[in-house]
Design a protein around this motif. Sequence first.
Motif, PDB file in Angstrom:
ATOM      1  N   GLU A 257      31.462  22.247  51.153  1.00  0.00           N
ATOM      2  CA  GLU A 257      32.337  22.440  49.997  1.00  0.00           C
ATOM      3  C   GLU A 257      32.617  21.143  49.241  1.00  0.00           C
ATOM      4  N   ILE A 258      32.982  20.104  49.977  1.00  0.00           N
ATOM      5  CA  ILE A 258      33.448  18.893  49.292  1.00  0.00           C
ATOM      6  C   ILE A 258      32.388  17.804  49.200  1.00  0.00           C
ATOM      7  N   LYS A 259      31.318  17.914  50.009  1.00  0.00           N
ATOM      8  CA  LYS A 259      30.215  16.945  49.994  1.00  0.00           C
ATOM      9  C   LYS A 259      30.737  15.505  50.064  1.00  0.00           C
ATOM     10  N   PRO A 260      31.387  15.164  51.163  1.00  0.00           N
ATOM     11  CA  PRO A 260      32.021  13.842  51.273  1.00  0.00           C
ATOM     12  C   PRO A 260      31.005  12.705  51.386  1.00  0.00           C
ATOM     13  N   HIS A 261      31.504  11.504  51.193  1.00  0.00           N
ATOM     14  CA  HIS A 261      30.659  10.317  51.318  1.00  0.00           C
ATOM     15  C   HIS A 261      30.793   9.682  52.700  1.00  0.00           C
ATOM     16  N   GLY A 262      31.741  10.172  53.491  1.00  0.00           N
ATOM     17  CA  GLY A 262      31.891   9.612  54.824  1.00  0.00           C
ATOM     18  C   GLY A 262      32.934  10.328  55.648  1.00  0.00           C
ATOM     19  N   PHE A 263      32.930  10.031  56.946  1.00  0.00           N
ATOM     20  CA  PHE A 263      33.955  10.553  57.854  1.00  0.00           C
ATOM     21  C   PHE A 263      33.880   9.813  59.182  1.00  0.00           C
ATOM     22  N   ALA A 264      34.949   9.891  59.938  1.00  0.00           N
ATOM     23  CA  ALA A 264      35.004   9.356  61.297  1.00  0.00           C
ATOM     24  C   ALA A 264      34.724  10.492  62.266  1.00  0.00           C
ATOM     25  N   LEU A 331      25.145  17.968  56.168  1.00  0.00           N
ATOM     26  CA  LEU A 331      26.384  17.186  56.181  1.00  0.00           C
ATOM     27  C   LEU A 331      26.950  16.999  54.774  1.00  0.00           C
ATOM     28  N   GLY A 332      26.427  17.761  53.834  1.00  0.00           N
ATOM     29  CA  GLY A 332      26.928  17.717  52.465  1.00  0.00           C
ATOM     30  C   GLY A 332      26.021  17.003  51.485  1.00  0.00           C
ATOM     31  N   GLY A 333      25.110  16.159  52.010  1.00  0.00           N
ATOM     32  CA  GLY A 333      24.117  15.509  51.157  1.00  0.00           C
ATOM     33  C   GLY A 333      24.499  14.169  50.567  1.00  0.00           C
ATOM     34  N   ASN A 334      25.763  13.731  50.789  1.00  0.00           N
ATOM     35  CA  ASN A 334      26.211  12.478  50.157  1.00  0.00           C
ATOM     36  C   ASN A 334      26.624  11.391  51.146  1.00  0.00           C
ATOM     37  N   ILE A 335      26.378  11.594  52.443  1.00  0.00           N
ATOM     38  CA  ILE A 335      26.925  10.687  53.449  1.00  0.00           C
ATOM     39  C   ILE A 335      26.366   9.265  53.302  1.00  0.00           C
ATOM     40  N   LEU A 336      27.301   8.326  53.152  1.00  0.00           N
ATOM     41  CA  LEU A 336      26.967   6.900  53.097  1.00  0.00           C
ATOM     42  C   LEU A 336      27.502   6.161  54.323  1.00  0.00           C
TER      43      LEU A 336
END
Length: 590
Positions: A257-264, A331-336
């Motif tokens: 849904e949100i396609k984040p750029h990162g997470f822990a 994982l949303g496609g935007n993970i940096l």
Amino acid sequence: MVTRIFDLLDNYQQHFPDKLSALVKKEDGVWISYSTQDYIRNSNLLAFAFLELGLKKGDRVISISNNRPEWNFLDMALAQTGLVHVPLYPTIGSKSYNYIIEHCKPVAIFVANESHYTKIQEAVDNQISVPKIYSFDQIKDVANWSTLLKLGAESEDHQKEKLVEIKNSISPKDLLTIIYTSGTTGTPKGVMLSHHNFLSNVLASAERLILNSSHKVLSFLPINHVYERMVNYQYQYKGLSIYYAESMDTIGENLQEIKPHGFATVPRLLEKVYDKIMTKGKSLSFFKRSIFNWAVNLGYRYELNRANGEWYEFKLKIARKLVFKKWQEALGGNILFMCSGGAALQVRLERLFWAAGIPVQEGYGLTETSPIIAANQSTWPDIRFGTVGPLIKGVEVKIADDGEILAKGPNIMLGYYKDPELTKQVIDEEGWFHTGDIGCMEDNKFLKITDRKKEIFKTSGGIYIAPQVMENKLKESPFIDQVIVIGEAERFPAVIISPNFEFLESYAKRKNIPYNSKEQIISNDRIIKRIWRELIKNNKHYDHPKRIKSMRLVTDTWTPETGELSPTLKLKRKVLREKYRDLIKDIYTN
């Protein structure tokens, strides 16, 4: 200048005053955003209300909540008024709630929902002085937090000066929070952390964070845990948009849904992502499965800084296009950026995710160290697979004669609440905190963890066994979900295995192995022999006295809810040894 946690609000006002999505939650299927101004306003109103109610600097306030913006409003209000925040896991048992409430004697308790309220009712009723209870959700006969917002608005004019006075009186070295350890062994300990403890970690690690205020992150690890809480502050310092997952069960959906750029994250969740991908890969047609396996095997050999050469990099480019692109999309496609902590990350998964273009940075620390001691960075040469990276700014480490990691720095806790004797046991006269972990420094730069000091045991033959190392290696097998190595004071080491039943059932169907239940599948001779082959393969890494000689399979799935794992998904060894006492007896009497 940010020197106390509530200074993050001023930092918001100064650098990100117009941010419309500072904190975001999903409610009834709709994402609800709170702006910078909403955050500041709600935090201040709660602070005014606490002053109006007569709560005093140093009073303890408990929160039991899922990740949500309201938790932050409460946290900042408590910090501004000098109240001590005691955040607890929603998943711990009534015995722990009873102990903690009795131990810290809170003046108020905030719960997120009716489930949390029901769990703490009995513990609260047992107290001589019953703390006031407030809820974030609407609960019948329970005061809602919105009543405090109203009280704060009504009392703002005559409490505003007092709030400024209290804020000015708060030192960076003052107590901010008491975090009770999850208690994998014994009684929970109340770790006292100051504003400075946390912020030294926040500012040092923020220097390494490649994300900025244009990015968004997903938060799903329990926010009451020191790791996610520090990261949460770090996100706020950098002005990121923080989206709070609905629950651990909706992470996949929320990522899309949100396609984040990162997470822990923690290793166990990455292992589950990997297991799911591998199970799906094995169900592909022969041609697609061959390409999938080729890409995965290529990924296992990934090296940083293009060390494998241009031919490898060319093949990796193809693998990313054909296979790994779908991993990124999952994982949303935007993970940096992904940071992993809480336990050891399998090196092969670290390589594989990097090969897939999904950088994961492993770090290390404890609740008592606020939490980070060391962490890998996102770029060469400040990252090395198989280590937890370089020390963060301001932190020192030395290795004791017995291999224990000792740490010193501004992140070391004030001590254990109401327990100076226990504090003296872990912080020596020179200020070194004894972590209880065994490790070494590689190239005088990268910290490597090899095991937990307290978990290392000796067999009756005097052979030292480091169970965590063995367990992490065994969990590389798709057949194994969780495993505990046993054998203290016994003739040989053995294992109890909770299999990966999703993979196991898929395997049984492919091999035409009939089964009607979990009991039947783990009793099947072909299944037992196949899993034993995984142990034989693993045994080759060890000298003969250290090799696993026996195993037992169990039908139980180990979770925090059923008690075998801590809230951060670590093995509760004492619980497991007691639960499988008869099984262990059977292993060593046959």
